[in-house]
Enzyme design. Structure first.
Site, PDB file in Angstrom:
ATOM      1  N   ASN A  89      -7.476   1.763  10.064  1.00 15.97           N
ATOM      2  CA  ASN A  89      -5.941   1.936  10.394  1.00 15.97           C
ATOM      3  C   ASN A  89      -6.205   1.911  12.112  1.00 15.97           C
ATOM      4  O   ASN A  89      -7.144   2.546  12.460  1.00 15.97           O
ATOM      5  CB  ASN A  89      -5.573   3.234  10.051  1.00 15.97           C
ATOM      6  CG  ASN A  89      -5.106   3.237   8.700  1.00 15.97           C
ATOM      7  OD1 ASN A  89      -5.220   2.150   8.023  1.00 15.97           O
ATOM      8  ND2 ASN A  89      -4.627   4.568   8.276  1.00 15.97           N
ATOM      9  N   GLU A 121      -7.265   8.331   6.347  1.00 19.18           N
ATOM     10  CA  GLU A 121      -7.838   9.123   7.676  1.00 19.18           C
ATOM     11  C   GLU A 121      -8.394  10.463   7.509  1.00 19.18           C
ATOM     12  O   GLU A 121      -7.668  11.531   8.068  1.00 19.18           O
ATOM     13  CB  GLU A 121      -6.161   8.979   8.563  1.00 19.18           C
ATOM     14  CG  GLU A 121      -5.950   7.651   8.592  1.00 19.18           C
ATOM     15  CD  GLU A 121      -4.680   7.383   9.576  1.00 19.18           C
ATOM     16  OE1 GLU A 121      -3.990   8.470  10.068  1.00 19.18           O
ATOM     17  OE2 GLU A 121      -3.930   6.388   9.995  1.00 19.18           O
ATOM     18  N   HIS A 181      -2.924  10.816   1.073  1.00 22.25           N
ATOM     19  CA  HIS A 181      -2.446  10.639   2.218  1.00 22.25           C
ATOM     20  C   HIS A 181      -1.614  12.008   2.722  1.00 22.25           C
ATOM     21  O   HIS A 181      -0.549  11.897   2.875  1.00 22.25           O
ATOM     22  CB  HIS A 181      -1.594   9.555   2.211  1.00 22.25           C
ATOM     23  CG  HIS A 181      -0.880   8.701   3.578  1.00 22.25           C
ATOM     24  ND1 HIS A 181      -1.196   7.466   3.973  1.00 22.25           N
ATOM     25  CD2 HIS A 181      -0.590   9.350   4.615  1.00 22.25           C
ATOM     26  CE1 HIS A 181      -0.830   7.308   4.985  1.00 22.25           C
ATOM     27  NE2 HIS A 181      -0.457   8.410   5.739  1.00 22.25           N
ATOM     28  N   ARG A 194       0.760  -1.141  -0.129  1.00 27.49           N
ATOM     29  CA  ARG A 194      -0.091   0.005  -0.164  1.00 27.49           C
ATOM     30  C   ARG A 194       0.951   1.225   0.154  1.00 27.49           C
ATOM     31  O   ARG A 194       1.734   1.398   0.800  1.00 27.49           O
ATOM     32  CB  ARG A 194      -0.984  -0.043   1.348  1.00 27.49           C
ATOM     33  CG  ARG A 194      -1.582   1.300   1.426  1.00 27.49           C
ATOM     34  CD  ARG A 194      -2.766   1.202   2.558  1.00 27.49           C
ATOM     35  NE  ARG A 194      -3.496   2.493   2.726  1.00 27.49           N
ATOM     36  CZ  ARG A 194      -3.375   3.160   3.744  1.00 27.49           C
ATOM     37  NH1 ARG A 194      -2.718   2.913   4.775  1.00 27.49           N
ATOM     38  NH2 ARG A 194      -4.087   4.434   3.418  1.00 27.49           N
ATOM     39  N   TYR A 197      -4.217   1.723  15.899  1.00 26.17           N
ATOM     40  CA  TYR A 197      -3.032   1.780  16.739  1.00 26.17           C
ATOM     41  C   TYR A 197      -3.256   1.667  18.496  1.00 26.17           C
ATOM     42  O   TYR A 197      -2.530   0.984  18.975  1.00 26.17           O
ATOM     43  CB  TYR A 197      -2.494   3.115  16.458  1.00 26.17           C
ATOM     44  CG  TYR A 197      -1.857   3.182  15.228  1.00 26.17           C
ATOM     45  CD1 TYR A 197      -0.269   2.817  14.979  1.00 26.17           C
ATOM     46  CD2 TYR A 197      -2.581   3.792  14.159  1.00 26.17           C
ATOM     47  CE1 TYR A 197       0.181   2.567  13.517  1.00 26.17           C
ATOM     48  CE2 TYR A 197      -2.111   3.646  12.607  1.00 26.17           C
ATOM     49  CZ  TYR A 197      -0.746   3.166  12.717  1.00 26.17           C
ATOM     50  OH  TYR A 197      -0.142   3.236  11.182  1.00 26.17           O
ATOM     51  N   GLU A 234      -3.532  -0.219   8.171  1.00 25.63           N
ATOM     52  CA  GLU A 234      -2.341   0.308   8.976  1.00 25.63           C
ATOM     53  C   GLU A 234      -2.612  -0.282  10.455  1.00 25.63           C
ATOM     54  O   GLU A 234      -3.448  -0.310  10.970  1.00 25.63           O
ATOM     55  CB  GLU A 234      -2.280   1.547   9.118  1.00 25.63           C
ATOM     56  CG  GLU A 234      -1.807   2.530   7.883  1.00 25.63           C
ATOM     57  CD  GLU A 234      -1.517   3.930   8.122  1.00 25.63           C
ATOM     58  OE1 GLU A 234      -1.344   4.472   9.244  1.00 25.63           O
ATOM     59  OE2 GLU A 234      -1.817   4.596   7.141  1.00 25.63           O
TER      60      GLU A 234
HETATM   61  O1  IFM Z   1       2.676   7.438  10.233  1.00 23.31           O
HETATM   62  C1  IFM Z   1       1.268   7.816  10.283  1.00 23.31           C
HETATM   63  C2  IFM Z   1       0.531   7.490   8.896  1.00 23.31           C
HETATM   64  O2  IFM Z   1       0.952   8.192   7.987  1.00 23.31           O
HETATM   65  C3  IFM Z   1      -0.867   7.544   9.175  1.00 23.31           C
HETATM   66  N1  IFM Z   1      -1.297   6.728  10.146  1.00 23.31           N
HETATM   67  C4  IFM Z   1      -0.612   6.587  11.608  1.00 23.31           C
HETATM   68  C5  IFM Z   1       0.858   6.473  11.117  1.00 23.31           C
HETATM   69  C6  IFM Z   1       1.455   6.509  12.536  1.00 23.31           C
HETATM   70  O3  IFM Z   1       1.436   7.834  12.966  1.00 23.31           O
END
Ligand code: IFM
Length: 442
Positions: free
Chosen positions: A289, A163, A118, A74, A291, A349
């Site tokens: 995505n 995002e 992006h 990606r 985290y 992600e």
């Molecule tokens: O690096 C970023 C990415 O560009 C978008 N999602 C989160 C990642 C980590 O912060």
């Protein structure tokens, strides 16, 4: 951990974070270049001027991908590389770069997943109003047509916007990302135009690449309440509205969440909220995505924001983000239940920044990152076992890169990059990911 045989295994990057600005190759300036050059905006004043020099080293990077055994990659297209002023004249060298990259990927049997936006908006468009401008969907549709016409014969997987929460809120409300504004009205106009631009781009993709698979990628951060107190539960509900539902509801239900519309009435003035019904177009997959999570308690002075409670004693990454994989499993199940049904989910992600140790015998032993991936893949595998339609996973990131306002200090790569020499060195997490991808049980 159990994954289907046809699971999509990839890594992810984005243009501004890895390519280098390369004005000599005809690329125009973008909002991130501008923001990063503004004193005080980015740690150490660092910019993406060279980044991973990927524009010149893409062949080496595709070879790296091949050595990892992934079947997908990606990446994003830099809008100002292809159309330096955002609209109008195309830079042939820019298009040619992506054409060569796609050919290199296909020759290595790696499926390209192309993200159209992006975060590197052409600076000229920012000067004309940027995301808060009502012209954005039109500009974005025209840009999309240039890319789909040039690459649609070979690229069959498309992500419109990465995002939108970050585009709107980090960029226009909190001011910590480009263009660095702090204005709720602009932020909600920007968010509105990401929804409409997604719809506009999907229409163009359908017209120009009839056999394409396409969707959007949202960053979702599940909100948990700090206690059973109804006020804390409300704080988590509002946070969920702010971080997740403001973006999920338009895309899947064609409307904004009612509780938030009421809370945000002032910031929403002048926006035709009903127009967001256009955003709920059919998708072929939904990109997520993930985290971390947030834990919220009520704050009477700021009911909308609430207060975040740090989970002392829990593991955290170098970004200060709690490691809580259970939230990913629960998020996927919720999406399956409340939003996507059987629409395929791609985790576009997931990954972590840590302070990596120095190499030993040529390998960087990043045990914490190895564990982060193991735990999150286990969470996904659990969700699949409960019937959730997760079809693919992209590790963020292939290599250390420009982490936006954090500059180069925060390293998310499974491959280490020495930014002085541009040497790439595998981390243990890359080797362990290679094993997972090739079906070795971990
Ligand atoms: O690096 C970023 C990415 O560009 C978008 N999602 C989160 C990642 C980590 O912060």
């Amino acid at each position: 951990m159990d994954f289907p045989k046809d699971f999509i295994w990839g890594t992810a990057t984005s243009s501004y974070q890895i390519e280098g600005e390369t004005p000599e190759a005809g690329r125009g300036d973008c909002i991130w270049g501008h923001f990063a050059r503004t004193p005080g905006k980015v740690v150490n004043g660092e910019t993406g001027s060279v980044a991973c020099d990927h524009y010149y080293r893409y062949k080496e990077d595709v070879a790296l991908l091949k050595s990892l055994g992934v079947n997908a990659y990606r990446f994003s297209v830099s809008w100002p590389r292809v159309i330096p002023d955002g609209t109008g004249k195309v830079n042939p060298a820019g298009l040619d770069f992506y054409s060569r990259l796609v050919d290199e990927l296909l020759a290595a049997n790696i499926t390209p997943y192309l993200t159209l936006y992006h975060w590197d908006l052409p600076w000229t468009l920012q000067e004309k109003g940027g995301w808060p401008s009502a012209e954005m969907p039109g500009w974005f549709a025209d840009y999309t047509a240039v890319i789909t016409n040039a690459l649609g014969d070979r690229v069959k997987h498309w992500i419109t916007i990465n995002e939108p929460w970050c585009v709107a809120h980090l960029g226009h409300l909190l001011g910590i990302h480009a263009p660095g504004l702090k204005d709720p009205k602009l932020a909600y106009r920007a968010a509105h135009h990401t929804h409409l631009s997604h719809a506009a781009a999907m229409r163009v993709i359908r017209e120009t690449v009839p056999d394409a698979q396409a969707g959007i990628t949202l960053n979702l951060t599940p909100s948990y309440s700090a206690s059973d107190d109804p006020q804390d539960i409300l704080a988590a509900q509002y946070d969920d509205g702010f971080s997740n539902r403001w973006f999920l509801d338009p895309i899947f239900k064609g409307k904004y969440p009612a509780d938030m519309v009421e809370l945000l009435s002032e910031a929403l003035e002048g926006i035709d909220l009903d127009a967001v019904s256009a955003a709920a177009v059919p998708q072929d997959f939904f990109g997520v995505n993930f985290y971390t999570r947030s834990v919220k308690t009520w704050n009477a002075e700021s009911p909308l924001k609430g207060e975040s409670i740090k989970q002392e004693g829990a593991p955290h990454t170098a970004m200060g983000w709690e490691v809580y994989p259970k939230a990913l499993e629960e998020l996927i199940l919720r999406l399956h239940r409340e939003y996507v049904g059987d629409l395929p989910i791609l985790i576009t992600e997931n990954g972590a920044a840590y302070e990596d140790p120095a190499p030993v015998n040529g390998v960087i032993e990043d045990a914490q990152r190895v564990e982060y991936y193991r735990l999150h893949l286990e969470a996904i595998s659990n969700a699949i076992a409960q019937g959730a339609p997760v079809k693919g996973y992209f590790a963020w990131s292939l290599m250390d890169n420009y982490e936006w306002a954090e500059g180069y200090a925060k390293r998310f790569g499974i491959v280490h990059v020495d930014f002085e020499t541009q040497k790439r060195t595998l981390k243990r997490s890359a080797l362990s990911y290679r094993d997972i991808v090739s079906g070795v049980k971990v």
